[in-house]
Design an enzyme around this catalytic site. Structure first.
Site, PDB file in Angstrom:
ATOM      1  N   MET A  39      71.528 -30.026  62.744  1.00 43.82           N
ATOM      2  CA  MET A  39      72.074 -30.757  63.927  1.00 43.82           C
ATOM      3  C   MET A  39      71.071 -31.370  64.846  1.00 43.82           C
ATOM      4  O   MET A  39      71.159 -31.745  65.772  1.00 43.82           O
ATOM      5  CB  MET A  39      72.998 -30.019  64.847  1.00 43.82           C
ATOM      6  CG  MET A  39      74.274 -29.524  63.945  1.00 43.82           C
ATOM      7  SD  MET A  39      75.834 -29.166  65.034  1.00 43.82           S
ATOM      8  CE  MET A  39      75.047 -27.660  66.138  1.00 43.82           C
ATOM      9  N   ALA A  41      67.313 -31.444  67.033  1.00 44.71           N
ATOM     10  CA  ALA A  41      66.541 -30.768  67.889  1.00 44.71           C
ATOM     11  C   ALA A  41      65.814 -29.762  67.218  1.00 44.71           C
ATOM     12  O   ALA A  41      65.968 -28.440  67.266  1.00 44.71           O
ATOM     13  CB  ALA A  41      67.619 -29.914  68.779  1.00 44.71           C
ATOM     14  N   LEU A  42      65.103 -30.086  66.118  1.00 48.09           N
ATOM     15  CA  LEU A  42      64.638 -29.351  65.244  1.00 48.09           C
ATOM     16  C   LEU A  42      63.371 -28.465  65.806  1.00 48.09           C
ATOM     17  O   LEU A  42      62.745 -28.785  66.563  1.00 48.09           O
ATOM     18  CB  LEU A  42      63.922 -30.158  63.933  1.00 48.09           C
ATOM     19  CG  LEU A  42      64.877 -31.053  63.307  1.00 48.09           C
ATOM     20  CD1 LEU A  42      64.384 -31.970  62.238  1.00 48.09           C
ATOM     21  CD2 LEU A  42      65.986 -30.402  62.898  1.00 48.09           C
ATOM     22  N   HIS A  46      64.220 -24.644  61.301  1.00 49.52           N
ATOM     23  CA  HIS A  46      64.610 -25.660  60.467  1.00 49.52           C
ATOM     24  C   HIS A  46      63.439 -26.269  59.455  1.00 49.52           C
ATOM     25  O   HIS A  46      63.719 -26.611  58.323  1.00 49.52           O
ATOM     26  CB  HIS A  46      64.792 -26.941  61.177  1.00 49.52           C
ATOM     27  CG  HIS A  46      66.144 -26.678  62.412  1.00 49.52           C
ATOM     28  ND1 HIS A  46      65.636 -26.886  63.497  1.00 49.52           N
ATOM     29  CD2 HIS A  46      67.316 -26.685  61.936  1.00 49.52           C
ATOM     30  CE1 HIS A  46      67.174 -26.595  64.281  1.00 49.52           C
ATOM     31  NE2 HIS A  46      68.038 -26.570  63.389  1.00 49.52           N
ATOM     32  N   GLY A 156      69.607 -21.067  57.020  1.00 52.02           N
ATOM     33  CA  GLY A 156      69.089 -20.257  57.744  1.00 52.02           C
ATOM     34  C   GLY A 156      70.006 -18.909  57.966  1.00 52.02           C
ATOM     35  O   GLY A 156      71.193 -18.966  58.122  1.00 52.02           O
ATOM     36  N   GLU A 157      69.251 -17.669  57.698  1.00 50.66           N
ATOM     37  CA  GLU A 157      70.004 -16.474  57.961  1.00 50.66           C
ATOM     38  C   GLU A 157      70.364 -16.073  59.405  1.00 50.66           C
ATOM     39  O   GLU A 157      70.870 -15.335  59.621  1.00 50.66           O
ATOM     40  CB  GLU A 157      69.140 -15.309  57.403  1.00 50.66           C
ATOM     41  CG  GLU A 157      69.148 -15.315  55.760  1.00 50.66           C
ATOM     42  CD  GLU A 157      68.482 -14.148  55.267  1.00 50.66           C
ATOM     43  OE1 GLU A 157      67.794 -13.172  55.760  1.00 50.66           O
ATOM     44  OE2 GLU A 157      68.619 -14.080  53.731  1.00 50.66           O
ATOM     45  N   SER A 195      67.773 -24.071  68.553  1.00 51.78           N
ATOM     46  CA  SER A 195      67.850 -25.352  69.388  1.00 51.78           C
ATOM     47  C   SER A 195      68.306 -24.938  70.574  1.00 51.78           C
ATOM     48  O   SER A 195      67.784 -25.549  71.851  1.00 51.78           O
ATOM     49  CB  SER A 195      68.761 -26.310  68.559  1.00 51.78           C
ATOM     50  OG  SER A 195      68.197 -26.636  67.408  1.00 51.78           O
TER      51      SER A 195
HETATM   52  O1  PAF Z   1      73.712 -24.577  61.367  1.00 51.63           O
HETATM   53  C1  PAF Z   1      73.762 -25.759  61.834  1.00 51.63           C
HETATM   54  O2  PAF Z   1      72.859 -26.351  62.309  1.00 51.63           O
HETATM   55  C2  PAF Z   1      75.199 -26.602  61.645  1.00 51.63           C
HETATM   56  O3  PAF Z   1      76.127 -25.431  61.931  1.00 51.63           O
HETATM   57  C3  PAF Z   1      75.301 -27.190  60.385  1.00 51.63           C
HETATM   58  C4  PAF Z   1      74.964 -26.091  58.968  1.00 51.63           C
HETATM   59  C5  PAF Z   1      74.166 -28.285  60.191  1.00 51.63           C
HETATM   60  C6  PAF Z   1      76.698 -27.817  60.021  1.00 51.63           C
HETATM   61  O4  PAF Z   1      76.765 -28.816  61.181  1.00 51.63           O
END
Ligand code: PAF
Length: 294
Positions: A39, A41-42, A46, A156-157, A195
């Site tokens: 989503m 805001a890395l 990520h 990610g876990e 994020s």
């Molecule tokens: O984990 C996230 O960032 C979100 O839930 C995802 C998997 C991108 C789905 O919108």
């Protein structure tokens, strides 16, 4: 597996048609494709998913889409951090080949009326406190996989229940993609990267950094044979003492099916799961625990 191709400039596509054109071109050249849904805001967490994808596939697509369907009306959809230019720089540096950034109308055109519901594994934990959440996640991830048609997709876990929900959906719907789970990336004090950490004031940030120590301590006790009920009582007391505004949940569940463990010692590989509120921010984390050798 040959190493991922290195491009000097990350591509950006905003429509399914343009995404498919790029992915089909790679496929025609015999290249495998990894998808990293985000989503935006890395952060380093990520980017570790991008690197993991690149270690398993020749090409990596990262999607950036703040999915309205996984937020309840009172949640932070409107204020969720959006920083596209910075995200693109980070993706480029991490070796991502393509960013897919669809506008909302590309993902949910007028008349859209389908949603995916995954049942048992989506109940309790985050599914208990955010009942809308996993339906929204499963629907958008199903769409992203159908749009990109990747060989693998990496998650990610930290969002462990989400990972299991997606695995279940992919299995149940015979989706031709391998779901890869990647370890939690943590700050120097152990806070799981998220994020939403950007919302924290410096005082809240200091409190947030205490959660992982509580979970790690609980996991160590469980792995040494402590009873689940007593360990949860101790963990609850430690979280209350650490200054969190509220504890949403603190539970020990099996790592494979999220079945509740206890009240005695764990008998299967498990995870300690917590969601807490710091200031107004909800944070989640989890920690693995193995039953003691017999
Ligand atoms: O984990 C996230 O960032 C979100 O839930 C995802 C998997 C991108 C789905 O919108």
């Amino acid at each position: 597996m040959p190493a991922a191709v290195v491009d000097s400039q990350i591509g950006v596509v905003r429509s399914v048609k343009a995404l498919r054109a790029r992915v089909d071109g790679w496929r025609a050249a015999g290249e495998t494709v990894g998808l990293v849904p985000t989503m935006g805001a890395l952060h380093e967490g990520h980017l570790s998913l991008v690197r993991r994808s690149n270690s398993l596939a020749r090409r990596t697509v990262a999607s950036i889409f703040v999915n309205p369907r996984q937020f309840a009306p009172h949640e932070d959809f409107g204020s969720y951090p959006r920083q596209e230019a910075h995200d693109l720089e980070l993706l480029q540096k991490a070796g991502c080949h393509l960013a897919y950034i669809p506008p909302p109308e590309e993902m949910y055109p007028d008349g859209f009326q389908t949603s995916i519901a995954v049942s048992e594994i989506a109940q309790g934990l985050c599914g208990g406190s955010r009942p809308h959440f996993f339906g929204g996640v499963a629907t958008v991830v199903c769409k992203l996989i159908n749009q990109a048609r990747p060989d693998i997709a990496v998650f990610g876990e930290k969002d462990y229940q989400q990972l299991l929900v997606i695995r279940r959906m992919v299995k149940d719907l015979n989706m031709p993609v391998d779901i890869i789970g990647a370890p939690i990336v943590r700050e120097a004090d152990g806070l799981a990267m998220s994020s939403r950490n950007a919302y924290l004031s410096s005082e809240e940030r200091a409190i947030a950094g205490r959660l992982n120590a509580v979970l790690a301590d609980m996991a160590a006790k469980l792995s040494a044979g402590a009873e689940v009920a007593a360990t949860i009582d101790d963990g609850r007391a430690a979280i209350n003492a650490a200054g969190f505004a509220a504890l949403d949940y603190l539970e020990v569940r099996s790592a494979d099916l999220l079945e509740p463990m206890g009240p005695g010692a764990i008998t299967r590989p498990s995870r300690v799961f917590a969601a807490v509120i710091v200031g107004k921010t909800r944070l989640i984390d989890n920690w693995p625990a193995e039953p003691p050798a017999a």
